[in-house]
Scaffold this active site. Structure first.
Site, short mmCIF file in Angstrom:
data_model
loop_
_atom_site.label_atom_id
_atom_site.label_comp_id
_atom_site.label_asym_id
_atom_site.label_seq_id
_atom_site.Cartn_x
_atom_site.Cartn_y
_atom_site.Cartn_z
N VAL A 1 -37.14 3.57 9.37
CA VAL A 1 -36.35 2.62 10.15
C VAL A 1 -36.44 2.94 11.64
O VAL A 1 -35.65 2.48 12.44
CB VAL A 1 -34.87 2.64 9.67
CG1 VAL A 1 -34.75 2.11 8.26
CG2 VAL A 1 -34.28 4.06 9.74
N HIS B 1 -37.02 -1.09 4.90
CA HIS B 1 -35.61 -0.71 4.97
C HIS B 1 -34.96 -1.11 6.29
O HIS B 1 -33.94 -0.57 6.67
CB HIS B 1 -35.45 0.81 4.74
CG HIS B 1 -35.77 1.21 3.32
ND1 HIS B 1 -35.85 2.52 2.91
CD2 HIS B 1 -36.05 0.46 2.22
CE1 HIS B 1 -36.14 2.56 1.61
NE2 HIS B 1 -36.28 1.32 1.17
#
Ligand code: NAD
Length: 347
Positions: free
Chosen positions: A209, A225
């Site tokens: 991320v 994600h």
């Protein structure tokens, strides 16, 4: 100019004898090549002699010589043979390893095999996990120095945590955002971006991320994600600024709690990134999984959805990597750099 004697450039062991490629300098300053086949029963058989070849290897074109075994490779042939090894599909794995050892004596033959797969695959997808970013000083989750050694994920990275203990939730993600400010893409991220620009890979699907792939120059990156740097309201989805989250402000529109736009435990993956990753994986001839414990569902299912070859790169194999065709143990940055050096010998 005087003609030189024949010099052996390459000697290959076939089942019934040997195949040799020889060369000599001719009187007119050119080069002549010859191929000889020595068969155990019949003795020497001169097959052809030509003068036009650059390195003589064409004389062996009617032979699947990479399926046979090297007996001798002259120094002056190394570069040409290395090119063949890296850029041609092979059929005989143990012969391939023998060629790799003969021509790349200082390199792990499995690394040479991975480089061959990358060079010969028409569609390669890279899947990365948190281990891809530890060399950028971002801790992963599950290794010895990972976040989850200290904290139980569900207590901080779930919608329930956000709702029940916002202070803990907020301070965990504020610490990760702070760590991100000091993080830079490392050499491995740059290698992956370079491979995309050379069309050696089609896409990167990442569980990370941190945005480091894009920062390194990768364009086709699918963030499975989400992204830590994107802040939004948990209740209404309105975008907000990082400062607002750090200062624990409420959503300007509905007064809801702010959070990073990452997937918390129990939440659905972004459908666009997931579907795009699936699309690439379905036709992938090669999938390379880097720095993931493969414990997080459903991203850990992706490699298995491909019919292509699979490579697993990780610096700790204690969790096992049984289902992969090839496993390379080591730090992501180091392995990617070594693979890139091999590939750059031919591109
Ligand atoms: P994980 O923590 O479960 O596993 C990391 C793996 O990488 C381990 O198997 C470890 O042995 C390996 N590893 C660590 N350093 C390495 C290195 N230098 N080279 C090669 N391998 C190395 O991570 P995961 O499988 O990605 O788990 C998924 C979860 O972690 C996701 O939810 C993801 O969003 C989250 N996460 C992301 C980041 C980030 O964006 N940088 C950081 C921490 C966690």
């Amino acid at each position: 100019m005087k003609e030189s004697p024949w010099k052996t450039l390459l000697s290959i062991g076939a089942e019934s004898g040997t195949v040799e490629l020889k060369a000599k300098h001719t009187e007119n300053g050119g080069r002549a090549f010859r191929k000889t086949i020595t068969e155990m029963d019949e003795g020497n058989r001169l097959i052809s002699e030509e003068g036009k070849h650059e390195d003589g290897l064409e004389l062996l074109n009617d032979y699947a010589w990479l399926s046979l075994y090297p007996l001798y490779v002259d120094e002056e042939m190394k570069a040409s043979v290395q090119r063949k090894i890296l850029t041609h599909s092979y059929r005989n794995e143990s012969a391939f390893f023998a060629w790799a050892e003969a021509c790349f004596p200082k390199t792990d033959p499995e690394l040479v095999m991975a480089a061959n797969w990358i060079c010969t695959s028409k569609n390669t997808v890279i899947l990365t996990g948190a281990g891809m970013s530890t060399e950028s000083q971002l801790p992963d989750f599950r290794s010895k120095t990972g976040w989850w050694r200290e904290i139980d994920p569900v207590t901080v990275a779930s919608p329930q945590a956000l709702e029940d203990d916002y202070d803990l939730f907020q301070s965990f993600y504020a610490a990760r955002l702070e760590a991100l400010h000091h993080a830079q893409p490392h050499a491995g991220h740059k290698v992956i971006a370079e491979w995309e620009s050379k069309r050696l890979i089609s896409a990167v699907a990442t569980q990370n991320v941190d945005g480091l792939h894009s920062e390194a120059g990768s364009r086709k990156v699918y963030e499975l994600h989400g992204s830590l740097k994107e802040i939004m309201c948990h209740s209404c989805g309105t975008k907000a600024k990082e400062d607002q989250f750090i200062n624990k402000e409420k959503c300007e529109k509905c007064g809801g709690r702010l959070r990073p736009d990452v997937i918390l435990f129990g939440e659905m993956l972004p459908q666009k990134a997931w579907n795009a990753s699936l699309h690439y994986l379905e036709t992938a001839q090669l999938v390379i999984v880097i720095g993931s414990s493969l414990e997080v569902y459903p991203a850990n299912q992706l490699a298995g959805m491909s019919n292509g070859r699979t490579v697993y790169i990780n610096d700790d194999l204690s969790g096992g990597a049984m289902d992969f065709n090839l496993v390379l143990e080591g730090k992501a940055g180091e392995i990617l750099k070594q693979l890139n050096e091999l590939i750059n010998t031919v591109s």
